[in-house]
Design a protein around this motif. Structure first.
Motif, short mmCIF file in Angstrom:
data_model
loop_
_atom_site.label_atom_id
_atom_site.label_comp_id
_atom_site.label_asym_id
_atom_site.label_seq_id
_atom_site.Cartn_x
_atom_site.Cartn_y
_atom_site.Cartn_z
N ARG A 139 -5.40 38.89 24.62
CA ARG A 139 -4.99 40.25 24.22
C ARG A 139 -5.92 41.30 24.84
NH1 ARG A 139 -1.27 40.48 20.12
NH2 ARG A 139 -0.82 38.51 19.05
N PHE A 140 -5.32 42.20 25.60
CA PHE A 140 -6.04 43.34 26.18
C PHE A 140 -5.78 44.56 25.30
CE2 PHE A 140 -5.98 40.39 29.58
CZ PHE A 140 -6.94 40.77 30.51
N ARG A 141 -6.83 45.12 24.76
CA ARG A 141 -6.69 46.27 23.88
C ARG A 141 -6.65 47.57 24.68
NH1 ARG A 141 -7.06 44.48 18.89
NH2 ARG A 141 -8.16 42.53 18.47
N PRO A 142 -6.12 48.64 24.08
CA PRO A 142 -6.15 49.94 24.76
C PRO A 142 -7.58 50.32 25.11
CG PRO A 142 -4.71 50.03 22.83
CD PRO A 142 -5.42 48.71 22.78
N LEU A 143 -7.75 51.01 26.22
CA LEU A 143 -9.07 51.44 26.62
C LEU A 143 -9.61 52.49 25.66
CD1 LEU A 143 -8.50 51.85 30.47
CD2 LEU A 143 -9.71 49.99 29.32
N PRO A 144 -10.91 52.46 25.35
CA PRO A 144 -11.49 53.53 24.53
C PRO A 144 -11.21 54.89 25.16
CG PRO A 144 -13.05 51.73 24.81
CD PRO A 144 -11.90 51.44 25.73
N GLU A 145 -10.99 55.87 24.31
CA GLU A 145 -10.57 57.19 24.79
C GLU A 145 -11.53 57.77 25.82
OE1 GLU A 145 -10.36 61.52 22.78
OE2 GLU A 145 -9.09 60.01 21.81
N GLU A 146 -12.84 57.65 25.57
CA GLU A 146 -13.80 58.26 26.48
C GLU A 146 -13.79 57.59 27.85
OE1 GLU A 146 -15.96 55.17 23.96
OE2 GLU A 146 -14.48 56.78 23.68
N ILE A 147 -13.59 56.27 27.87
CA ILE A 147 -13.53 55.55 29.15
C ILE A 147 -12.25 55.91 29.90
CG2 ILE A 147 -13.29 53.28 30.22
CD1 ILE A 147 -15.15 52.16 28.14
N ALA A 148 -11.13 55.87 29.19
CA ALA A 148 -9.85 56.14 29.84
C ALA A 148 -9.78 57.57 30.36
CB ALA A 148 -8.71 55.88 28.85
N ALA A 149 -10.29 58.53 29.58
CA ALA A 149 -10.28 59.93 30.01
C ALA A 149 -11.13 60.10 31.27
CB ALA A 149 -10.77 60.83 28.89
N ARG A 150 -12.29 59.46 31.29
CA ARG A 150 -13.15 59.55 32.46
C ARG A 150 -12.48 58.96 33.70
NH1 ARG A 150 -16.35 55.74 34.27
NH2 ARG A 150 -16.60 54.69 32.26
N LEU A 151 -11.79 57.82 33.51
CA LEU A 151 -11.11 57.20 34.65
C LEU A 151 -9.98 58.08 35.18
CD1 LEU A 151 -10.95 53.48 33.44
CD2 LEU A 151 -12.38 54.43 35.27
N LEU A 152 -9.27 58.76 34.28
CA LEU A 152 -8.22 59.69 34.73
C LEU A 152 -8.79 60.77 35.63
CD1 LEU A 152 -5.81 60.50 31.75
CD2 LEU A 152 -5.29 59.24 33.84
N ILE A 153 -9.95 61.28 35.25
CA ILE A 153 -10.59 62.32 36.06
C ILE A 153 -11.10 61.74 37.37
CG2 ILE A 153 -12.54 63.93 36.15
CD1 ILE A 153 -12.21 64.27 33.11
N GLU A 154 -11.72 60.57 37.32
CA GLU A 154 -12.25 59.94 38.54
C GLU A 154 -11.13 59.60 39.52
OE1 GLU A 154 -14.47 56.57 37.25
OE2 GLU A 154 -16.18 57.75 36.53
N GLN A 155 -9.95 59.25 39.01
CA GLN A 155 -8.82 58.91 39.86
C GLN A 155 -8.08 60.14 40.37
OE1 GLN A 155 -6.45 56.18 37.54
NE2 GLN A 155 -8.08 54.63 37.47
N GLY A 156 -8.52 61.32 39.93
CA GLY A 156 -7.92 62.55 40.41
C GLY A 156 -6.60 62.91 39.77
N VAL A 157 -6.27 62.27 38.65
CA VAL A 157 -5.00 62.57 37.97
C VAL A 157 -5.07 63.96 37.36
CG1 VAL A 157 -3.42 61.87 36.14
CG2 VAL A 157 -4.56 60.14 37.54
N VAL A 158 -6.16 64.27 36.68
CA VAL A 158 -6.40 65.59 36.10
C VAL A 158 -7.88 65.93 36.32
CG1 VAL A 158 -4.60 65.36 34.34
CG2 VAL A 158 -6.92 64.62 33.82
N ASP A 159 -8.22 67.19 36.10
CA ASP A 159 -9.62 67.58 36.23
C ASP A 159 -10.19 68.21 34.98
OD1 ASP A 159 -8.33 70.01 36.23
OD2 ASP A 159 -8.76 70.47 38.33
N ASP A 160 -9.37 68.33 33.94
CA ASP A 160 -9.83 68.93 32.69
C ASP A 160 -10.06 67.83 31.65
OD1 ASP A 160 -10.31 71.06 30.75
OD2 ASP A 160 -8.41 70.45 29.87
N PRO A 161 -11.30 67.65 31.15
CA PRO A 161 -11.59 66.58 30.19
C PRO A 161 -10.76 66.65 28.92
CG PRO A 161 -13.62 67.48 31.10
CD PRO A 161 -12.53 68.38 31.56
N ALA A 162 -10.51 67.86 28.41
CA ALA A 162 -9.73 67.99 27.18
C ALA A 162 -8.29 67.51 27.39
CB ALA A 162 -9.73 69.45 26.70
N TRP A 163 -7.71 67.89 28.54
CA TRP A 163 -6.34 67.45 28.83
C TRP A 163 -6.30 65.95 29.07
CZ3 TRP A 163 -2.84 68.59 33.64
CH2 TRP A 163 -1.51 68.31 33.31
#
Length: 355
Positions: free
Chosen positions: A178-202
């Protein structure tokens, strides 16, 4: 620390490390968890490790330099097979599993034949089914003998979003990971690192709405979708929306999502998912706060909604959630989209205005 750069699943990596050190790698694994949390990447890296010519047992890592590692990364290793559902198909074709009719019975065709062969090099033959949720009964039955009596050198990894989508013949014969959802802080950081968004709150908002799934969060990162969703949430908060006007607005948005039916279905599911999130937030707020303080602790639209007259009840919120879930599933069943939209919006209007 993250195993091989895959964040959030170190406990699973440790489980495999111990099994690898003891030479106890199993024959069939079922990787289950939300989409976009790293299941496929983990499976691919595990395959590389199993086929590596110089793996490190201590670090539980492939060398990344031998010819086997290079071939797995490029998808050309003779002992490695990655199978996915063709985009134009509803299910994984039987031919991909056991070959066409002229080859069946030879045990040397398709995925089953691949696993039955002696390894070209090294200890294992590895196969990954990336879209195991799209195995129908015929396909699952084709795998039955391989699952019950896997060759000693075979490792099969099936990737699924939910064990509920797997037939009993698959679940009962596989080791479930079982793979659990990524912790919010990790997943949000990865979204920014991957260039999907640049705003941490969004980024955090996208991850919350996507249930920790990077793939779904990336899909949701559309300004047009969020503009429509903000307008829709405001309409829901007042409970006085015009069903006909909103049916037309949703249809116009879906037309802008693309010409392909699959793209429009996905766009509709995204809007329904954000609507479901609105009611979920309202329910959580009702459970944790009084309606009088809700508008200061959550979004303004939730505060307006919970303070509307007559008061909305928990029962109504649960019914709205069920209505959205049913509509989401109806999209997957490819029900006429125009009728589905009208029915979904009309049901919500009745539920909210009968409260």
């Amino acid at each position: 620390m993250s195993w091989q750069g895959i964040e959030g699943h170190d406990a699973i990596a440790e489980r495999f490390r111990r099994a690898f050190a003891r030479g106890r790698i199993g024959g069939t694994y079922l990787f289950v968890g939300p989409p976009g949390v790293g299941k496929r990447t983990f499976a691919h890296k595990l395959a590389q490790l199993l086929l590596c010519e110089h793996p490190s047992k201590e670090a539980f890592a492939p060398c990344n330099a031998c010819s086997a590692c290079v071939q797995v990364i490029s998808g050309t290793h003779p002992d490695f097979l990655l199978l996915s559902k063709p985009p134009e198909k509803s299910f994984i074709p039987l031919e991909m599993l056991i070959g066409d009719r002229s080859e069946r019975g030879t045990e040397r065709a398709g995925l089953v034949g691949h696993l039955a062969l002696t390894p070209f090099s090294g200890r294992y033959r590895v196969a990954i089914i990336d879209d195991a949720d799209y195995l129908n009964v015929e396909g699952a039955n084709a795998l039955l003998k391989t699952l019950e009596e896997p060759p000693a050198t075979a490792v099969l990894i099936l990737i699924s979003n939910s064990p509920a989508k797997q037939l009993p013949t698959i679940r009962s014969r596989s080791q479930m990971i079982r793979f659990r959802p990524l912790p919010e802080e990790i997943a949000a950081r990865l979204l920014i690192e991957q260039g999907v968004v640049d705003d941490p709150a969004w980024a955090r908002e996208l991850i919350r709405c996507a249930g920790g799934s990077l793939a779904q969060a990336a899909e949701l990162a559309s300004q047009d979708l969020w503009d429509l969703a903000a307008k829709w949430r405001k309409a829901l908060s007042t409970r006085c929306f015009d069903v006909n006007d909103w049916s037309e607005e949703v249809r116009i948005y879906l037309e802008s999502a693309g010409k392909e039916a699959a793209m429009r279905r996905r766009a509709l599911q995204q809007l329904i998912g954000l609507t479901l999130e609105f009611f979920r937030q309202a329910l959580c707020t009702m459970a944790c706060h009084s309606a009088q303080t809700a508008d200061t602790s959550v979004g303004e639209d939730i505060g307006v909604f919970l303070q509307s007259t007559p008061p909305v009840t928990e029962d109504v919120l649960y019914e709205c959630l069920e209505c959205c879930l049913a509509a989401y599933q109806d999209v997957e069943r490819n029900i006429n989209q125009a009728l589905l939209i009208d029915d979904w919006l009309l049901q919500l209007w009745h539920l909210l205005n009968a409260a």
